[in-house]
Scaffold this active site. Structure first.
Site, short mmCIF file in Angstrom:
data_model
loop_
_atom_site.label_atom_id
_atom_site.label_comp_id
_atom_site.label_asym_id
_atom_site.label_seq_id
_atom_site.Cartn_x
_atom_site.Cartn_y
_atom_site.Cartn_z
N TYR A 168 0.83 -1.21 0.00
CA TYR A 168 0.00 0.00 0.00
C TYR A 168 0.86 1.26 0.00
O TYR A 168 0.62 2.19 0.77
CB TYR A 168 -0.96 -0.02 1.21
CG TYR A 168 -1.65 -1.35 1.36
CD1 TYR A 168 -2.64 -1.73 0.46
CD2 TYR A 168 -1.28 -2.25 2.36
CE1 TYR A 168 -3.25 -2.98 0.56
CE2 TYR A 168 -1.90 -3.49 2.46
CZ TYR A 168 -2.88 -3.85 1.56
OH TYR A 168 -3.47 -5.08 1.66
N ASP A 188 -14.54 -16.01 6.53
CA ASP A 188 -13.13 -15.69 6.30
C ASP A 188 -12.49 -15.47 7.67
O ASP A 188 -12.63 -14.42 8.29
CB ASP A 188 -13.05 -14.43 5.43
CG ASP A 188 -11.62 -13.93 5.25
OD1 ASP A 188 -10.71 -14.44 5.92
OD2 ASP A 188 -11.42 -12.99 4.44
C1 LIG Z 1 -5.11 -10.66 5.46
C2 LIG Z 1 -6.48 -11.08 5.12
C3 LIG Z 1 -6.77 -11.64 3.86
C4 LIG Z 1 -5.75 -11.77 2.76
O1 LIG Z 1 -4.72 -12.64 3.10
P1 LIG Z 1 -3.29 -12.50 2.34
O2 LIG Z 1 -2.50 -13.66 2.86
O3 LIG Z 1 -2.74 -11.18 2.73
O4 LIG Z 1 -3.57 -12.60 0.88
C5 LIG Z 1 -8.07 -12.05 3.63
N1 LIG Z 1 -9.02 -11.93 4.58
C6 LIG Z 1 -8.77 -11.42 5.80
C7 LIG Z 1 -9.86 -11.34 6.81
C8 LIG Z 1 -7.49 -10.96 6.11
O5 LIG Z 1 -7.25 -10.42 7.31
#
Ligand SMILES: *Cc1c(COP(=O)(O)O)cnc(C)c1O
Length: 412
Positions: A13, A238
């Site tokens: 970023y 997620d």
């Molecule tokens: C960091 C993150 C991602 C992406 O993971 P990367 O390994 O950086 O690609 C996706 N979802 C959540 C909730 C995250 O905190």
């Protein structure tokens, strides 16, 4: 000043040359990063949620070294290996029972891409190919690749830039911003009108992380899941940031005992050692998906799988619930009183996460320099000053972090 770095290397970023100085790390051990020149700082970020056991841990080092002596990598197409099998057994043991299938990827963003792909293929094969949209709450963050970006908060910048390319999905009110009932009725209205085109809902359970560090009631998860079932919409959680104890439960979904159709894990999966993520799903989804057209070159990297298994065992074999409860107690005692500062809008604590939301944006560069003088590494962004320390942090080290935050807050 790392002039070469500044001129040639892109940081996250950031632009080149970088406007914010980068600090060169020479080594790291326990919770400490040793910067160029010998200054030691406590890592209050756990390298973005991942280094839960701290750095240079003998058990994790050993796991990689042992695996390295056998092989560092082999392709996963047509071949398999014990580290992948062992890690899968471990993951299936600690995640909800109905999740039975594991897809390995090399980063969190890609595990989200795989989840989205699975869902689209699921509905295609169920002869409902019109179900191609996703629904999520505002203020979320799911990664930086295109599919993941398309379900990140639409007002956080990336959407404007890529609006011509990103697929348009449904964004509903977040229970972290409006009341749970208001958020649920918004969700229901959109589901009712658009269920024919919505394939899945995706959420970060209980806390929205990089999109704003906002906490919401686990009850929302249960009710949103029920609505999704009612409207035939799959449910993706997620837990890339929240997984492996960070919120005080091994997985944040346990706060609601909610059963997702798909679960994404990453970040702390390998204890911050290697890049690895997984997408877990059910028999129902995997049966409907059939052949999944996805296969990263470094899929199920054996070094990463070996250290992930060792990291999970290390976590489960320590009194992590007590450690995190203790971190939460100290963060609450030290940070919640900052609420009374005029420059502080809100203070939030959940498990081993402490967040100060300020009334205005901070100057990252100035604050970071000051924090380093105070012996602490944090990465404030926007209006947020926050910490998610390694679980091995001692009370004294944690107080160094919270005192630094307090000092900054009092100087604003
Ligand atoms: C960091 C993150 C991602 C992406 O993971 P990367 O390994 O950086 O690609 C996706 N979802 C959540 C909730 C995250 O905190």
């Amino acid at each position: 000043m790392n002039t070469f770095d500044n001129q040639h290397i892109w940081h996250p970023y950031a632009k080149i040359p970088n406007e914010v100085p980068t600090y060169l790390v020479e080594s790291a051990k326990g919770v400490y990063l040793t910067l160029e020149g010998g200054k030691r700082v406590i890592d209050g970020m756990s390298s973005w949620w991942s280094a839960i056991h701290g750095y240079n841990h003998p058990v994790l080092n050993k796991a990689i070294e042992t695996q390295l002596g056998k092989m560092s990598h082999v392709m996963f197409g047509g071949l398999t290996h014990q580290p992948a099998i062992d890690l899968t057994k471990t993951l299936l043991k600690i995640t909800p029972d109905h999740l039975t299938k594991v897809f390995f990827t090399d980063s969190g963003s890609v595990s989200v891409e795989v989840a989205l792909k699975m869902v689209l293929q699921y509905w295609h094969n169920k002869h409902q190919a019109n179900k191609q949209k996703f629904i999520t709450i505002r203020g979320g963050y799911h990664g930086d690749t295109f599919g993941a970006m398309s379900v990140c908060d639409p007002d956080n910048g990336m959407h404007h830039l890529f609006s011509g390319v990103l697929p348009q999905h449904f964004f509903v009110k977040s229970p972290s911003i409006v009341s749970m009932n208001e958020a649920l009725s918004d969700l229901e209205v959109v589901l009712k009108q658009n269920a024919n085109s919505i394939a899945a809902m995706i959420l970060e359970p209980v806390i929205q992380n990089a999109g704003g560090m906002r906490i919401y009631s686990p009850q929302y998860l249960l009710k949103a899941k029920a609505l999704c079932e009612q409207y035939h919409v799959l449910f993706i959680l997620d837990e890339i940031a929240t997984g492996f104890g960070r919120t005080g439960r091994l997985f944040a979904l346990e706060y609601a005992n909610v059963k997702p159709d798909i679960l994404c894990l990453g970040k702390a999966l390998t204890g911050g050692y290697m890049t690895l993520a997984v997408t877990l799903t059910t028999d129902d989804v995997s049966n409907a998906v059939g052949t999944l057209m996805h296969g990263p070159t470094f899929m199920a990297n054996p070094l990463a799988c070996a250290v992930a298994k060792a990291s999970i065992e290390l976590l489960l074999n320590c009194p992590w619930q007590n450690n995190i409860a203790n971190i939460e107690k100290i963060l609450s005692a030290e940070l919640l009183p900052l609420q009374k500062h005029t420059q502080v809008k809100d203070v939030r604590v959940l498990g081993a996460i402490g967040i100060i939301e300020l009334t205005h944006e901070v100057d990252t560069q100035t604050i970071q320099k000051y924090l380093i003088e105070l012996g602490v590494w944090l990465r404030p962004y926007g209006k947020l000053l926050y910490t998610m320390p390694p679980f091995i942090v001692t009370d004294g080290e944690l107080l160094t972090i919270t005192n630094a935050i307090k000092t900054i807050a009092s100087r604003l």
